[in-house]
Design an enzyme around this catalytic site. Structure first.
Site, mmCIF file in Angstrom:
data_model
loop_
_atom_site.group_PDB
_atom_site.id
_atom_site.type_symbol
_atom_site.label_atom_id
_atom_site.label_comp_id
_atom_site.label_asym_id
_atom_site.label_seq_id
_atom_site.Cartn_x
_atom_site.Cartn_y
_atom_site.Cartn_z
ATOM 1 N N ASN A 56 -14.587 37.811 7.683
ATOM 2 C CA ASN A 56 -15.483 36.856 8.314
ATOM 3 C C ASN A 56 -15.343 35.476 7.691
ATOM 4 O OD1 ASN A 56 -18.539 35.564 8.279
ATOM 5 N ND2 ASN A 56 -17.950 36.476 10.222
ATOM 6 N N ASP A 166 -17.406 22.166 18.050
ATOM 7 C CA ASP A 166 -16.834 22.082 19.383
ATOM 8 C C ASP A 166 -17.053 20.701 19.988
ATOM 9 O OD1 ASP A 166 -19.563 22.543 19.447
ATOM 10 O OD2 ASP A 166 -19.492 24.021 21.058
#
Length: 389
Positions: A56, A166
């Site tokens: 992760n 993003d």
């Protein structure tokens, strides 16, 4: 899981030829059976599927960069595991990019049990840009990007950001793109609300929001000199990322948190808060950001409480209805000293109120400027000369 099942089903249901698709999946250290399901999907899917399993990373940037590094297609699309595609999404977006030679394609987004951006879906646009449309208000990664654009500029997601990565990536793509297309008449992407409410955009503390706003503002400033175009794009991080930190929740914040928020905001406001940005905002947005820029927490708290209680400001019309003020807290309060101009509604906001008459000196000046430009163009066309007035 279990959202991944429907997500991958929407990939299998795509109407574009499966041979034109490559699927690259990155299992970022999940513990819910995701990796096993991806292996199963890869074994039966009609298109080639690559499964990458890793520890992760703590955020979406790392796995997206790993996937992007493996991509070989002309275009890439970032699909989140809890969302899904409309059946014709890839076929329509690729056709749009091919037909118009654009580098980024936005497909209409619809929310399922959650909100979704709306202002940019008014009509389908074969070719536009970030200055001529509302695409700056959808900066999620779920767009079709021409891979050559990303490769040419070495574009990757910023792994130091835990939220807003993003927005940074997509804004850079908009700024560098040779045209952007918008598909407004078909839902290409379903943004799915999870039952547990655990969306990346809702996670993390307020300091992460300031990190995100800072990075996006810096990117815009690096690409655009000071002026109208920079001011236009600066409204996005200021209103969407920064302003919520000084809304109703500010009234409930501790004194320590209030001070810290203003401390974090100060260098951003000093650098990027301009009259050009201010005039593009609604009155209550402008008022809050003005008070942030002035570092006035005591005034901000009362405005935040006013908003929290869902109160409506009194409306004041002056100059025969050609000026409309919205009397939010501290309007014409000599002790507060907030300029009247902060409360003056711009025409696009003022038109909603009965009694407002658009026009006045500003309109006369604009008409005179248009007349002068017509005269100059006419003179240039005939080889004569015109005097500017």
């Amino acid at each position: 899981m279990p959202y991944l099942v429907e997500c991958l089903a929407s990939v299998e249901a795509q109407t574009i030829d499966p041979e034109r698709i490559e699927v690259i999946t990155v299992d970022d250290g999940s513990t819910d059976g995701t990796g096993e399901y991806l292996e199963e999907f890869a074994a039966r899917a009609a298109m080639p599927v690559t499964v990458i399993r890793q520890e992760n990373s703590g955020g979406p940037s790392g796995p997206r960069n790993v996937g992007l590094g493996k991509a070989t297609g002309r275009y890439v699309f970032f699909l989140d595991a809890d969302d899904r595609l409309g059946p014709e999404a890839l076929e329509r977006m690729v056709a749009m990019a091919d037909r118009n030679g654009t580098d980024v394609v936005l497909g209409r987004i619809e929310g399922v049990n959650r909100g979704a951006p709306k202002s940019m879906w008014g009509r389908t646009l074969d070719r536009t840009d970030v200055f001529s449309s509302n695409i700056r208000y959808t900066l999620s990664a779920q767009k079709l990007f021409r891979r050559e654009l990303l490769t040419r500029h070495g574009m990757r997601f910023d792994e130091s950001l835990l939220t807003g990565e993003d927005a940074l990536f997509t804004m850079e793509a908009y700024l560098r793109a040779d045209g952007v297309s918008v598909i407004a008449d078909y839902t290409c992407y379903y943004l799915v609300g999870r039952d547990d409410g655990k969306h990346v955009t809702k996670s993390g503390g307020y300091e992460l929001r300031f990190d995100s706003a800072r990075a996006l503002m810096r990117l815009i400033a690096e690409h655009l000199p000071a002026g109208e175009r920079r001011d236009l794009l600066m409204t996005r991080p200021l209103v969407v990322t920064l302003l919520p930190q000084f809304g109703p929740r500010f009234a409930k914040d501790s004194e320590k948190v209030r001070r810290r928020k203003l401390e974090l905001a100060k260098p951003l406001m000093d650098a990027y808060w301009t009259p050009g940005v201010a005039r593009r905002l609604k009155v209550e947005e402008r008022l809050r950001l003005h008070l942030v820029a002035e570092q006035r927490p005591e005034l901000l708290v009362s405005v935040a409480r006013f908003l929290k209680d869902k109160k409506q400001p009194a409306v004041l019309l002056e100059r025969g209805g050609r000026r409309l003020y919205l009397a939010y807290p501290h309007f014409r309060d000599a002790a507060a000293g907030v300029p009247d101009s902060v409360y003056l509604a711009e025409p696009r906001e003022a038109r909603a109120y009965p009694g407002y008459r658009e026009g006045g000196a500003g309109s006369l000046l604009r008409r005179a400027a248009r007349k002068a430009r017509r005269m100059l163009r006419s003179a240039a066309a005939t080889g004569g000369r015109a005097a500017a007035v």
